[in-house]
Write a protein that holds these residues in place. Structure first.
Motif, mmCIF file in Angstrom:
data_model
loop_
_atom_site.group_PDB
_atom_site.id
_atom_site.type_symbol
_atom_site.label_atom_id
_atom_site.label_comp_id
_atom_site.label_asym_id
_atom_site.label_seq_id
_atom_site.Cartn_x
_atom_site.Cartn_y
_atom_site.Cartn_z
ATOM 1 N N VAL A 1 0.835 -1.203 0.000
ATOM 2 C CA VAL A 1 0.000 0.000 0.000
ATOM 3 C C VAL A 1 0.867 1.250 0.000
ATOM 4 O O VAL A 1 0.600 2.226 -0.718
ATOM 5 C CB VAL A 1 -0.956 -0.009 1.210
ATOM 6 N N GLU B 1 -5.238 -0.709 8.087
ATOM 7 C CA GLU B 1 -5.860 -0.728 6.763
ATOM 8 C C GLU B 1 -7.384 -0.774 6.902
ATOM 9 O O GLU B 1 -8.103 -0.145 6.126
ATOM 10 C CB GLU B 1 -5.371 -1.940 5.978
ATOM 11 N N ALA C 1 -4.557 2.609 -0.809
ATOM 12 C CA ALA C 1 -3.529 3.562 -1.239
ATOM 13 C C ALA C 1 -4.123 4.945 -1.459
ATOM 14 O O ALA C 1 -3.517 5.959 -1.082
ATOM 15 C CB ALA C 1 -2.848 3.060 -2.508
ATOM 16 N N GLU D 1 -6.297 -2.977 -2.562
ATOM 17 C CA GLU D 1 -4.986 -2.344 -2.409
ATOM 18 C C GLU D 1 -5.014 -0.915 -2.940
ATOM 19 O O GLU D 1 -4.497 0.008 -2.294
ATOM 20 C CB GLU D 1 -3.929 -3.153 -3.155
ATOM 21 N N ARG E 1 -5.827 -10.043 -1.289
ATOM 22 C CA ARG E 1 -4.678 -9.136 -1.358
ATOM 23 C C ARG E 1 -3.408 -9.867 -1.775
ATOM 24 O O ARG E 1 -2.641 -9.381 -2.619
ATOM 25 C CB ARG E 1 -4.478 -8.450 -0.001
#
Length: 239
Positions: free
Chosen positions: A47, A140, A224, A220, A167
């Motif tokens: 990330v 996350e 980000a 992901e 992921r």
């Protein structure tokens, strides 16, 4: 800007475009029979890399160890104390601050309660010690729980299930060793259990069978994007 691959001249030049650093925390922890022990670390680091492609940002080398209470009896888990974890974050921030960085994002791929609280405690103590810094401590899950809700099919998915399997299928497919069975453990309310594995034999909390690499890519990218938003907020002091 990945710190581990930079020269000291490149680091100095990077300070002219950014004073913000992303510090990824993970764990060495069981993730079922199908995912690597480094799953949490991989997720957090990937990330950071994606975020640094979108905005000027230093990305520190990942911290591979965390406080892992619930999985401490499962083979392969290496847990450190919360005191050690706090000291790691505080020492890293102090050192980076001495080189001119002022904004710090500690993002952890491991979301254990004691682990996250230790990082938050360290962040609060650092802000009192270093009044000029800005600090964020997040998981996350904190960043993706709302925006990612439409991607995930499994209710209550929490560990080595649909989310994390997706992921790793996306970023490191060669490390996925088949698919473990779905599992939804139930611990006795309020009782501190010594042999946690007796209540959680497979080390999965969710359904890996619903995982896909496409979901992993979307998740992901989503996290980000949220990191980029967090960088901008820290740098502009919008809070």
């Amino acid at each position: 800007m990945l710190i581990e691959s930079m020269t000291m001249e490149e680091f100095s030049q990077g300070l002219t475009v950014s004073k913000t650093v992303y510090i990824p925390f993970g764990s060495v922890e069981e993730h079922g029979s199908h995912l690597p022990l480094s799953t949490d670390t991989i997720e957090a680091y990937e990330v950071g890399k994606r975020a640094a492609e979108r905005i000027p940002l230093f990305v520190a080398p990942p911290i591979h160890y965390g406080s892992c209470r619930s999985t401490s009896c499962h083979p392969g888990t290496i847990s450190i104390s919360t005191a050690t974890l706090k000291s790691l974050l505080k020492d890293i921030v102090r050192s980076l601050h001495s080189h001119g960085l002022t904004n710090f994002i500690a993002l952890t791929g491991h979301a254990g309660g004691s682990h996250k609280m230790a990082l938050q405690d360290a962040g609060e103590e650092l802000m009192r010690e270093l009044p000029e810094i800005n600090m964020a401590v997040v998981t996350e899950y904190d960043l993706a729980k709302e925006a990612g809700a439409g991607i995930i099919e499994t209710r209550g998915d929490a560990h080595a299930g649909e989310i994390e399997t997706s992921r790793i299928m996306h970023s490191h497919p060669h490390l996925v060793k088949g698919l473990a069975e779905a599992e939804y453990p139930s611990f006795p309310t309020g009782i501190l259990v010594r042999d946690k594995r007796s209540f959680w034999p497979g080390g999965v909390w969710g359904d890996p069978g619903k995982a896909t690499a496409k979901k992993g890519r979307l998740l992901e990218s989503l996290v980000a994007d949220k990191v980029v938003e967090l960088v901008k907020a820290l740098e502009s002091r919008r809070w």
